[in-house]
Structure formats: C-alpha cells, structure tokens
Design an enzyme around this catalytic site. Structure first.
Site, PDB file in Angstrom:
ATOM      1  N   LYS A 257      15.040 -14.134  -6.365  1.00  0.00           N
ATOM      2  CA  LYS A 257      15.483 -12.775  -6.683  1.00  0.00           C
ATOM      3  C   LYS A 257      16.722 -12.831  -7.577  1.00  0.00           C
ATOM      4  CE  LYS A 257      14.031 -10.395  -2.442  1.00  0.00           C
ATOM      5  NZ  LYS A 257      13.097  -9.422  -3.019  1.00  0.00           N
ATOM      6  N   ARG A 331       3.911 -10.273   3.165  1.00  0.00           N
ATOM      7  CA  ARG A 331       2.471 -10.072   3.406  1.00  0.00           C
ATOM      8  C   ARG A 331       1.808 -11.379   3.851  1.00  0.00           C
ATOM      9  NH1 ARG A 331       1.531  -7.989  -2.637  1.00  0.00           N
ATOM     10  NH2 ARG A 331       3.673  -7.297  -2.280  1.00  0.00           N
TER      11      ARG A 331
HETATM   12  N1  BES Z   1      11.574  -7.838   1.028  1.00  0.00           N
HETATM   13  C1  BES Z   1      11.057  -7.491  -0.243  1.00  0.00           C
HETATM   14  C2  BES Z   1      10.857  -5.982  -0.418  1.00  0.00           C
HETATM   15  C3  BES Z   1      12.100  -5.110  -0.444  1.00  0.00           C
HETATM   16  C4  BES Z   1      12.684  -4.767  -1.628  1.00  0.00           C
HETATM   17  C5  BES Z   1      12.616  -4.604   0.736  1.00  0.00           C
HETATM   18  C6  BES Z   1      13.803  -3.938  -1.636  1.00  0.00           C
HETATM   19  C7  BES Z   1      13.722  -3.801   0.728  1.00  0.00           C
HETATM   20  C8  BES Z   1      14.319  -3.459  -0.450  1.00  0.00           C
HETATM   21  C9  BES Z   1       9.688  -8.165  -0.453  1.00  0.00           C
HETATM   22  O1  BES Z   1       9.514  -9.384   0.147  1.00  0.00           O
HETATM   23  C10 BES Z   1       9.557  -8.375  -1.938  1.00  0.00           C
HETATM   24  O2  BES Z   1      10.351  -9.068  -2.481  1.00  0.00           O
HETATM   25  N2  BES Z   1       8.562  -7.733  -2.537  1.00  0.00           N
HETATM   26  C11 BES Z   1       8.356  -7.809  -3.924  1.00  0.00           C
HETATM   27  C12 BES Z   1       6.866  -7.855  -4.172  1.00  0.00           C
HETATM   28  C13 BES Z   1       6.488  -8.238  -5.572  1.00  0.00           C
HETATM   29  C14 BES Z   1       6.847  -9.682  -5.840  1.00  0.00           C
HETATM   30  C15 BES Z   1       5.011  -8.027  -5.738  1.00  0.00           C
HETATM   31  C16 BES Z   1       8.959  -6.570  -4.590  1.00  0.00           C
HETATM   32  O3  BES Z   1       8.929  -5.489  -3.987  1.00  0.00           O
HETATM   33  O4  BES Z   1       9.497  -6.700  -5.676  1.00  0.00           O
HETATM   34 ZN    ZN Z   2      10.242 -11.022  -1.020  1.00  0.00          ZN
END
Ligand code: BES
Ligand code: ZN
Ligand code: ZN
Length: 483
Positions: A257, A331
């Site tokens: 991230k 997921r």
């Molecule tokens: N934990 C995150 C989602 C999230 C984002 C929760 C902001 C709370 C606040 C999840 O694991 C994630 O990173 N999802 C990605 C998915 C993408 C790679 C398809 C996302 O939402 O960017």
């Molecule tokens: Zn994630």
C-alpha cells in the site's frame, strides 16, 4: 457506569445534574425551566447541540425527534458535554416514542458516549460520571412499563459495553494486538461468559487445508489463528454463523500500500473484532439462539517468504485462485474461513463482516456498511435491523452476472481481483460467494464495514477511531429472529 430506573418523579430524584432533551425545538415545553437564559445564549435545540447551565445544574441537549437514532446520538453528546466537569450523578426523565426501545437507545448513547481510548496516553482524562438515574416520569406524560424499561436498560448495557469492547480491540496497535493476542482475547471471553472456544494453530490449519489463509499469513512473524467461539443454549430457535476478517495488520503485502493508505490498517481486524463483541453480547443477553463466531486472524506483510502476485492458491473447497494483487487478501482469508464455518456448522443464516474494500467506502460513504447476498432473506434481515433499531447505517449492493464475469482467470478457477476498475465492493462480494456451498447459498450475506469501522473524526454516538461497527447491527438482527 451505573444506569438505574427510579420509580420517582424527576424532581424527587437526588442528583447533581439534570439532563433535559429539547425535543423538536419545542422551547415552550414545561420541562424547559431555563427558557429565558437559553434564549439569551441563542440555544435553539438543534439535534446534538448542548448547553450546560452550571448555575441551575441543568444540561440541555437538542433532539429532532424521539426516534431511537436521534436519542442515542443526543445521549452520547450529553455525556461528552460533561466529560471534564465534576458532575458524577445525573438524572433524566423517560423519553418514550413508540415503546420502551427509546429508553434502550438513550442508555446505549450514554455508554457509547462515555467511551474514549486512552491506552497509550500518559495522562488519562477524568470522566467523573458514575451514575445515571432514569425517572419513570415521562417527558410526554406517557405511562411507562417499568419491567420493560428495566429490561431495555439491561439490553442497552450488554450491547453498548460489547461495542466498546470491540472498539478497544480495533484501536489497539498491530504490535500489541496480533493473531495470538486475538485468540487469547477469545479464550478469556469464553471463560468469563461460558462460551465454547476452539483455536486452530498453523498445524491444524494445514490439516484443514486452509492454504489460502496460510499463504497470506506466511511473511509475518506473527503466526495466524482461526478462532471458533460458540454459544449453545438448549432448544435454540435458530443456528447462526458469523465470520469475521481479522487482519491484525494489512500492509498490502508485496502489492504494498502507499504510505497514506497504510495508516489505519490496524483497523483491518474490525470484522473479527466485531465477531468477538457480538459473541460477548449474545452471551450476556443469553439469547435463545445458537451462535457461532469464526475469526480468521492473520497479518499481511512483506518479506522473502511472502505470497506473490502470479501465485495460484488452492482454497479449502478445492477451488484454485490466481493471485493478481496481494492487497486483496481479506477475501482469501475469508474464503477458507467461510468454508471451514460451513463444514463445522449447518446454519440457518451465515453472515460475514469485513473491512473488505476501499470501493465500498467510495460507493456508499464512510458512515454506511454495504450488504450483499444472493437472496433477499438474509439481506432484508440485516437491512431491517439497521438504522432505526440498531443505529447503524447499511445499504444493499446488488450482484449481477456481468460483474461476476470480471473475476475470470486464464490459468485458475478464479482471480482474486476483477479485470475492471469499477464495482470493486460487489466484485469482492461475488468472489466470496464462490466459497458458499449450495446448502448455504440463500442463507449467506456479506457485510462490508470498510467505511464505518474506523473514522478519524467524531460522528453521532461514535468517537474518533474504531466505532465497533457490526456489533449493534448483527445483535439487532439476531434479536429480531426471536421476536
Ligand atoms: N483492507 C483493505 C480494504 C480497506 C480499504 C479497508 C480502506 C478500509 C479502508 C483491503 O484488504 C484492500 O486492500 N482492498 C483493496 C482491493 C483491491 C486490491 C482490489 C482495495 O480496496 O483497494
Ligand atoms: Zn488489503
Ligand atoms: Zn485488508
């Protein structure tokens, strides 16, 4: 904090401070004795606005109506308004709308409003408020049933203290709350409240073929755990499973991230923490429902041992998954834990709670959860429990066959991300639905709590940080099954 019902007129209750709600800006109501002074101060009784009159020892708080969500929020604001004062004993009349549920909402507001997270502060704030006496005298001369009012207060305490319990877990830093710690919390909870508890360690996770969960966990020095808590009353009216995403930290893995997005990812354990809070509330309320709580507690990190984009993983149900982004890890963890939950328990309903996608926050805003399912029955149960009853906001997001097609993989059964930039909350839900077996297809609903689980400002009855999202919503849904 003690909240007690007093079968006395409000004026006969001994307390240091009286709380008066100004309902629907009606400044002429007989309860509003300081009308002149309030006018001088331009206090109009706007929802959630407060005015503390130290001379007369009265606190006025505005509510737009006696609906539960307004009372809950205003009650929380009342407690916040006297946080740094020396008042320790408060009294308030009953405010009844349809029935005693407005007393429950008010009492929840008090407990939720008193919450603050100060584990890491050298100087703790002094919140002196210790007792709240609720008079059986009602604001609109309605007769109240004291047995039902007492029960409403007990219910409120169980639900709100469990919400605060969840908030504490989520707010705790990733190096103080990792999978083993979550498992310890679950075991203590079980001991204290008479729940059954099973913890699966890596060797057992291997035996159970939970290879996708293990792949996500691999690069972390903190080993994963799967938690299974259960509440088993005699002759239960229904059997429910609740599954939570417990990512004690989500760095994104090798699909790292950006730094701004990594901050707050200690809150990626919010779904699992909500499951722990729900189990606490269910035990305290001793609901006549068999409830099983499952948590996949894992840390998603980087390192030489990390799982990679391009890997193909085999989930517990045998489906193969092409990894194209290691940040779509929730997921993967849920896929295995959902399979495990369905193997262990044949449930009437199965819900999962997860901070699954940023897309859900973009789509519905940060105060609302997204609900997805293949069938109206489980999603309607949750939607009905939201807003008025529980005070949590939730909205439905519909699946469709075109979005389902975007998860296709050329080399495996499915991809862990979709091939389109749009509809990310729904494609994540569609991915999970691949791990729901035929028997449970119309019994499952997914709740994406990515928005409300952790907000960095105050809103309604929620403080800065963890809100405990999911606890009140799911407990209200469970209660609706026995009414
Ligand atoms: N934990 C995150 C989602 C999230 C984002 C929760 C902001 C709370 C606040 C999840 O694991 C994630 O990173 N999802 C990605 C998915 C993408 C790679 C398809 C996302 O939402 O960017
Ligand atoms: Zn994630
Ligand atoms: Zn995540």
């Amino acid at each position: 904090m003690k909240i007690e019902l007093k079968d006395k007129k409000i004026k006969d209750i001994d307390a240091q401070l009286e709380l008066i709600f100004v309902v629907n800006k009606d400044m002429d109501h007989k309860f509003i004795v300081d009308q002149k002074d309030l006018k001088k101060l331009n206090f109009e009784g706007v929802q959630d606005s407060t005015c503390l009159m130290a001379q007369s020892d009265r606190l006025y708080v505005g509510v737009d109506s006696l609906e539960s969500f307004n009372l809950r929020s205003a009650a929380a604001k009342a407690i916040k308004a006297i946080k740094s004062t020396s008042y320790s004993k408060l009294k308030v009349a009953s405010y009844i709308d349809q029935d005693e549920s407005s007393i429950q909402a008010m009492a929840e507001g008090f407990v939720l409003g008193k919450y603050s997270f100060e584990k890491y502060k050298s100087k703790k704030s002094k919140n002196k408020i210790e007792t709240i006496a609720i008079s059986t005298q009602s604001f609109n001369d309605r007769k109240i049933n004291s047995d039902r009012a007492k029960e409403a207060i007990q219910t409120a305490k169980a639900i709100a203290t469990s919400t605060n319990f969840t908030r504490d877990i989520v707010n705790t830093t990733p190096d103080d709350c990792y999978p083993v710690v979550m498992a310890d919390i679950a075991q203590n909870l079980a001991k204290e409240h008479g729940l059954e508890c099973t913890i699966l360690k890596p060797s057992e996770l291997k035996e159970q073929k939970m290879e996708t969960l293990l792949a996500v966990a691999r690069a972390s020095r903190h080993k994963p755990r799967v938690i299974h808590l259960s509440h088993k009353p005699k002759k239960p009216k229904a059997i429910i499973s609740i599954v939570g995403k417990g990512l004690t930290y989500d760095s994104g893995g090798l699909s790292l991230k950006p730094s701004d997005f990594m901050v707050t990812m200690k809150a990626d354990k919010s779904g699992g923490s909500a499951v722990l809070g729900i189990m606490r509330a269910v035990a305290k309320l001793d609901l006549p429902i068999e409830v099983h709580g499952f948590v996949g507690a894992v840390e998603n990190m980087i390192g030489g041992d990390a799982y990679k984009p391009d890997d193909v993983l085999v989930a517990k149900n045998g489906k193969t998954i092409e990894v194209r982004n290691t940040d779509a890890e929730g997921r993967l963890v849920l896929a295995d834990v959902l399979c495990y939950a369905q193997q262990e328990v044949k449930a009437d309903y199965i819900f999962d709670l997860a901070t699954l996608t940023g897309a859900c926050v973009v789509g519905v805003g940060e105060y609302t959860s997204g609900i997805m399912s293949n069938h109206e029955k489980p999603s309607n149960l949750l939607l009905k429990a939201s807003q008025d009853v529980s005070g949590e906001l939730a909205t439905k997001l519909d699946f469709n066959r075109y979005l389902k097609g975007t998860l296709k993989s050329n080399i495996a059964d499915i991809c862990n991300i979709s091939n389109t930039r749009y509809g990310g909350a729904i494609t994540a839900g569609l991915f999970l639905s691949e791990f729901i077996d035929e028997d449970h297809k119309d019994k499952w609903a997914h709740i994406d709590i990515a928005g409300p689980a952790f907000v960095e400002h105050e809103w309604g009855e929620n403080p800065v940080g963890a809100s405990g999202a999911g606890v009140r919503l799911v407990v209200a849904a469970l209660q609706s099954l026995i009414k």
